[in-house]
Design a protein around this motif. Structure first.
Motif, mmCIF file in Angstrom:
data_model
loop_
_atom_site.group_PDB
_atom_site.id
_atom_site.type_symbol
_atom_site.label_atom_id
_atom_site.label_comp_id
_atom_site.label_asym_id
_atom_site.label_seq_id
_atom_site.Cartn_x
_atom_site.Cartn_y
_atom_site.Cartn_z
ATOM 1 N N GLU A 6 -6.119 13.661 14.706
ATOM 2 C CA GLU A 6 -4.501 13.472 14.727
ATOM 3 C C GLU A 6 -3.848 13.547 13.473
ATOM 4 O OE1 GLU A 6 -1.354 9.837 16.234
ATOM 5 O OE2 GLU A 6 -3.578 9.620 16.382
ATOM 6 N N ALA A 7 -4.494 13.190 12.327
ATOM 7 C CA ALA A 7 -3.884 13.246 11.033
ATOM 8 C C ALA A 7 -3.960 14.636 10.541
ATOM 9 C CB ALA A 7 -4.682 12.451 9.948
ATOM 10 N N LYS A 8 -4.872 15.492 10.937
ATOM 11 C CA LYS A 8 -5.086 16.737 10.417
ATOM 12 C C LYS A 8 -3.852 17.785 11.131
ATOM 13 C CE LYS A 8 -7.431 19.712 8.039
ATOM 14 N NZ LYS A 8 -7.578 19.595 6.592
ATOM 15 N N ALA A 9 -3.469 17.216 12.351
ATOM 16 C CA ALA A 9 -2.739 18.157 13.247
ATOM 17 C C ALA A 9 -1.047 17.838 12.624
ATOM 18 C CB ALA A 9 -2.519 17.671 14.484
ATOM 19 N N LYS A 10 -0.756 16.886 11.842
ATOM 20 C CA LYS A 10 0.416 16.656 11.316
ATOM 21 C C LYS A 10 0.566 18.020 10.156
ATOM 22 C CE LYS A 10 1.089 11.817 11.178
ATOM 23 N NZ LYS A 10 1.461 10.625 10.372
ATOM 24 N N PRO A 11 2.126 18.296 10.048
ATOM 25 C CA PRO A 11 2.232 19.203 8.967
ATOM 26 C C PRO A 11 2.064 18.727 7.673
ATOM 27 C CG PRO A 11 3.964 18.807 10.345
ATOM 28 C CD PRO A 11 2.993 17.773 10.796
ATOM 29 N N PRO A 12 1.550 19.382 6.766
ATOM 30 C CA PRO A 12 1.094 18.992 5.345
ATOM 31 C C PRO A 12 2.082 18.139 4.632
ATOM 32 C CG PRO A 12 1.446 21.479 5.400
ATOM 33 C CD PRO A 12 1.435 20.985 6.719
ATOM 34 N N GLN A 13 3.370 18.348 4.662
ATOM 35 C CA GLN A 13 4.322 17.558 4.096
ATOM 36 C C GLN A 13 4.379 15.968 4.500
ATOM 37 O OE1 GLN A 13 5.649 19.704 6.169
ATOM 38 N NE2 GLN A 13 7.534 19.661 6.725
ATOM 39 N N ASP A 14 4.061 15.844 5.805
ATOM 40 C CA ASP A 14 3.972 14.689 6.582
ATOM 41 C C ASP A 14 2.505 14.095 6.110
ATOM 42 O OD1 ASP A 14 6.331 15.205 7.940
ATOM 43 O OD2 ASP A 14 5.483 15.494 9.555
ATOM 44 N N ARG A 15 1.550 14.777 5.941
ATOM 45 C CA ARG A 15 0.455 14.170 5.567
ATOM 46 C C ARG A 15 0.655 13.727 4.043
ATOM 47 N NH1 ARG A 15 -3.763 17.578 5.609
ATOM 48 N NH2 ARG A 15 -2.588 19.442 6.554
ATOM 49 N N LEU A 16 1.104 14.454 3.175
ATOM 50 C CA LEU A 16 1.369 14.258 1.886
ATOM 51 C C LEU A 16 2.312 12.970 1.941
ATOM 52 C CD1 LEU A 16 2.511 17.382 -0.123
ATOM 53 C CD2 LEU A 16 0.685 15.801 -0.705
ATOM 54 N N ALA A 17 3.381 12.874 2.724
ATOM 55 C CA ALA A 17 4.273 11.480 2.789
ATOM 56 C C ALA A 17 3.408 10.393 3.221
ATOM 57 C CB ALA A 17 5.373 11.805 3.712
ATOM 58 N N ASP A 18 2.347 10.453 4.027
ATOM 59 C CA ASP A 18 1.437 9.339 4.477
ATOM 60 C C ASP A 18 0.697 8.740 3.239
ATOM 61 O OD1 ASP A 18 2.596 9.388 6.857
ATOM 62 O OD2 ASP A 18 0.701 10.364 7.939
ATOM 63 N N TRP A 19 0.019 9.994 2.409
ATOM 64 C CA TRP A 19 -0.857 9.540 1.403
ATOM 65 C C TRP A 19 -0.047 8.935 0.366
ATOM 66 C CZ3 TRP A 19 -3.001 9.594 -3.350
ATOM 67 C CH2 TRP A 19 -4.326 9.739 -3.531
ATOM 68 N N LEU A 20 1.104 9.377 0.053
ATOM 69 C CA LEU A 20 1.905 9.112 -1.029
ATOM 70 C C LEU A 20 3.088 7.878 -0.477
ATOM 71 C CD1 LEU A 20 2.873 12.330 -2.346
ATOM 72 C CD2 LEU A 20 1.181 10.606 -3.359
ATOM 73 N N ALA A 21 2.775 7.290 0.653
ATOM 74 C CA ALA A 21 3.535 6.043 1.117
ATOM 75 C C ALA A 21 4.241 5.415 -0.056
ATOM 76 C CB ALA A 21 3.078 5.765 2.620
ATOM 77 N N GLU A 22 3.233 4.670 -0.433
ATOM 78 C CA GLU A 22 3.636 3.482 -1.379
ATOM 79 C C GLU A 22 4.355 3.739 -2.689
ATOM 80 O OE1 GLU A 22 0.999 0.238 -4.003
ATOM 81 O OE2 GLU A 22 0.047 0.876 -2.046
ATOM 82 N N ASP A 23 4.031 5.344 -3.145
ATOM 83 C CA ASP A 23 4.848 5.765 -4.391
ATOM 84 C C ASP A 23 6.208 6.245 -3.775
ATOM 85 O OD1 ASP A 23 3.027 5.487 -6.299
ATOM 86 O OD2 ASP A 23 2.290 7.361 -6.036
ATOM 87 N N MET A 24 6.092 6.780 -2.651
ATOM 88 C CA MET A 24 7.622 7.113 -2.106
ATOM 89 C C MET A 24 8.262 6.096 -2.011
ATOM 90 S SD MET A 24 8.245 10.069 -2.211
ATOM 91 C CE MET A 24 9.736 10.052 -1.358
ATOM 92 N N ALA A 25 7.952 4.887 -1.352
ATOM 93 C CA ALA A 25 8.826 3.531 -1.182
ATOM 94 C C ALA A 25 9.251 3.060 -2.464
ATOM 95 C CB ALA A 25 7.825 2.503 -0.431
ATOM 96 N N ALA A 26 8.442 3.069 -3.404
ATOM 97 C CA ALA A 26 9.096 2.870 -4.660
ATOM 98 C C ALA A 26 10.138 3.801 -5.270
ATOM 99 C CB ALA A 26 7.865 2.740 -5.729
ATOM 100 N N VAL A 27 9.930 5.135 -5.203
ATOM 101 C CA VAL A 27 11.076 5.926 -5.508
ATOM 102 C C VAL A 27 12.202 5.939 -4.580
ATOM 103 C CG1 VAL A 27 11.451 8.656 -5.383
ATOM 104 C CG2 VAL A 27 9.082 7.706 -6.055
ATOM 105 N N ASN A 28 12.086 5.622 -3.369
ATOM 106 C CA ASN A 28 13.395 5.234 -2.699
ATOM 107 C C ASN A 28 14.043 4.148 -2.948
ATOM 108 O OD1 ASN A 28 13.069 7.699 -1.087
ATOM 109 N ND2 ASN A 28 11.693 6.527 0.449
ATOM 110 N N ARG A 29 13.372 2.875 -3.411
ATOM 111 C CA ARG A 29 14.030 1.861 -4.140
ATOM 112 C C ARG A 29 14.743 2.382 -5.212
ATOM 113 N NH1 ARG A 29 9.417 -0.636 -2.223
ATOM 114 N NH2 ARG A 29 8.298 -0.563 -4.426
ATOM 115 N N LEU A 30 14.142 2.971 -6.193
ATOM 116 C CA LEU A 30 14.831 3.591 -7.400
ATOM 117 C C LEU A 30 15.868 4.273 -7.235
ATOM 118 C CD1 LEU A 30 11.989 4.627 -9.967
ATOM 119 C CD2 LEU A 30 13.734 3.176 -10.364
ATOM 120 N N ILE A 31 15.910 5.093 -6.368
ATOM 121 C CA ILE A 31 17.076 6.004 -5.829
ATOM 122 C C ILE A 31 18.319 5.161 -5.614
ATOM 123 C CG2 ILE A 31 17.789 7.797 -4.345
ATOM 124 C CD1 ILE A 31 15.147 9.404 -4.340
#
Length: 335
Positions: A6-31
């Motif tokens: 199921e994870a492999k079927a996701k587009p790569p940018q969505d899997r990247l977003a999942d892998w980096l979810a914690e970092d992206m949450a911090a980035v979004n807070r900063l923004i």
């Protein structure tokens, strides 16, 4: 990372977003924190319209992925990712004014909802915020890379003003414009991720090469889609580049192979701006006649292959695999 089917079927940018979810949450807070303004509430209003518009945050994810791929364990990469997103958003605000655009990511543009002055000034504010963030990392090399990228982006946009409606514009100049307006931020995004991770010079160069080639492939695909995509896919109206008289790669290829009558057509619709009912359909027929759309698509695929080859110089990891698949995914939109 989940390695299930199921994870492999996701587009790569969505899997990247999942892998980096914690970092992206911090980035979004900063923004959200840094786009606030105590004295000018229009700034967060205009910024939020773009930032919250459902964009994939691809450029900041590239910064985060590059840093993490090379073992970075700090938080400065989050500031750099937010910097990259602010630079990107600022350029979008300015571009929409220059192009007199009415749609961005499928929604009305900020200049349409507010006005040109607001879009330009809020873009300036975001550029300033981006420099504050990058300075906070205390890394001069990072500052040098992002400052140079900002200048290159502006230079590319100005070059496009003179080159876009001149039939003498060839593929070399087109590539220079694309490197400026699109690829410069992709390559800076990946490069600073490596620099903040204290990567070797060869690794930083590989990250630059990956971002540069990915950005060029990305822009060529956008230019191809303008003559064959749907508004839902490209976030703007099909044929916008034609109506804005932009000489993109498919048209440059068709002009190079044009008959006298075809060249007269391109002079009228692009150089002179005399566009009439049925001209877009005629342009599409000429592009098809010379295989110009297919040739541009092949060029995008070749740049995606260069991006993947650059990754061979980086350590094997799930993140590297996702970045490689991302290069394929970018060109799958036109395959």
């Amino acid at each position: 990372m989940d390695g299930s089917g199921e994870a492999k079927a996701k587009p790569p940018q969505d899997r990247l977003a999942d892998w980096l979810a914690e970092d992206m949450a911090a980035v979004n807070r900063l923004i959200r924190e840094r786009m606030a303004s105590e004295h000018a509430p229009r700034i967060p209003e205009v910024t939020a319209h773009l930032v919250e518009a459902g964009g994939k945050r691809l450029r900041p994810m590239l910064t985060l992925a590059a840093a993490r791929m090379l073992g970075y364990a700090g938080t400065d990469h989050q500031k750099l990712a937010a910097t990259v997103e602010f630079i990107h958003t600022a350029t979008l605000l300015h571009d929409d004014v220059v192009d007199e655009s009415q749609r961005r990511r499928g929604r009305p543009t900020a200049n349409l909802l507010w006005d040109n002055k607001s879009s330009v000034l809020v873009g300036d504010y975001l550029f300033s915020r981006s420099f504050q963030l990058m300075v906070e990392t205390g890394n001069l090399q990072v500052l040098d890379i992002l400052a140079n990228a900002s200048a290159t982006i502006a230079e590319g946009e100005v070059l496009q003003l003179t080159a876009a409606q001149d039939l003498r514009t060839d593929e070399r100049i087109y590539l220079q414009v694309v490197r400026g307006k699109t690829a410069a931020l992709f390559s800076a995004a990946t490069e600073v991720g490596g620099v903040i991770a204290d990567a070797s010079e060869a690794q930083v160069r590989a990250l630059f090469d990956y971002g540069d080639a990915l950005g060029i492939a990305f822009q060529i695909v956008d230019d191809v889609l303008d003559y064959g995509g749907t508004a839902a896919v490209i976030g703007k109206n099909t044929g916008d580049d034609f109506r804005e008289r932009k000489l993109t790669l498919p048209v440059i290829r068709a002009v190079a192979a044009a008959s006298a009558d075809e060249r007269a057509f391109w002079v009228r619709v692009i150089e002179k701006g005399d566009q009439r009912e049925g001209d877009l359909e005629e342009a599409l027929a000429i592009l098809r006649r010379h295989g110009a759309i297919e040739a541009a698509r092949d060029e995008a695929v070749a740049w995606a292959a260069r991006a993947k080859a650059a990754l061979d110089n980086l350590p094997a990891s799930d993140l590297r695999d996702m970045l490689s698949e991302l290069a394929d995914f970018v060109v799958e939109r036109v395959s």
